[in-house]
Enzyme design. Sequence first.
Site, PDB file in Angstrom:
ATOM      1  N   GLY A  64       0.550  -0.591   0.199  1.00 40.89           N
ATOM      2  CA  GLY A  64      -0.386  -0.234   0.263  1.00 40.89           C
ATOM      3  C   GLY A  64       0.652   1.262   0.085  1.00 40.89           C
ATOM      4  O   GLY A  64       0.234   2.090   0.177  1.00 40.89           O
ATOM      5  N   GLY A  74       5.093  -1.937  -4.850  1.00 40.40           N
ATOM      6  CA  GLY A  74       4.379  -2.644  -5.629  1.00 40.40           C
ATOM      7  C   GLY A  74       4.697  -2.122  -6.584  1.00 40.40           C
ATOM      8  O   GLY A  74       4.786  -3.066  -8.093  1.00 40.40           O
ATOM      9  N   TYR A  78      -4.253  -5.001 -11.901  1.00 44.54           N
ATOM     10  CA  TYR A  78      -3.635  -6.045 -13.460  1.00 44.54           C
ATOM     11  C   TYR A  78      -4.336  -5.104 -14.355  1.00 44.54           C
ATOM     12  O   TYR A  78      -3.558  -4.794 -15.154  1.00 44.54           O
ATOM     13  CB  TYR A  78      -2.568  -7.131 -13.509  1.00 44.54           C
ATOM     14  CG  TYR A  78      -2.086  -7.387 -12.693  1.00 44.54           C
ATOM     15  CD1 TYR A  78      -0.817  -6.905 -12.326  1.00 44.54           C
ATOM     16  CD2 TYR A  78      -2.087  -8.815 -11.880  1.00 44.54           C
ATOM     17  CE1 TYR A  78      -0.021  -7.900 -11.377  1.00 44.54           C
ATOM     18  CE2 TYR A  78      -1.253  -9.447 -11.065  1.00 44.54           C
ATOM     19  CZ  TYR A  78       0.142  -8.059 -10.977  1.00 44.54           C
ATOM     20  OH  TYR A  78       1.169  -8.974 -10.188  1.00 44.54           O
TER      21      TYR A  78
END
Length: 164
Positions: A91, A95, A129
């Site tokens: 968060g 990533g 994604y």
Amino acid sequence: MTIRPGTKQDMPDVLRLITELAIFEREPKAVVVTVADLERDGFGDDPLFHTFIAEQEGKIVGMALYYYRYSTWKGRTIHLEDLIVTEQARGTGVGSALYLKIIEQGKLDNVRRIEWNVLDWNEPAVTFYEKSGARILPDWRVVHMDEAGIDAFITLRPQDLRQI
């Protein structure tokens, strides 16, 4: 945050992240790779994989491990084996930064496809994604043959193969 190529010295932390992912994916006993395996396979004359490392305040909090494949339809592709972020750093954009780095690497390498797998129950990843423009292929299934399967298949005789 810093994103950089992984080094041989990072492999103990990479194994820690791999183990953390295995626990998250409900397979805590599945990891058999060792630091020595990672060092040998990622940093020899012909490396089998590459990594990007994410650091925050000098601590490794994420990594992306990828390698090159060849598609008979597309040519050279990148396979993103794992993108892992420690639970504490999720968060925070780690990533996304690693994901961007992989996409940039694909662009630099002129690959025509970057591919990876995602568990169907990992809804945050699936949503991310899809929003990023990736397509999740509903008609394809991942196929694995583990060591026991390899050993069993190798022992089959030609006439046994006709029965499959």
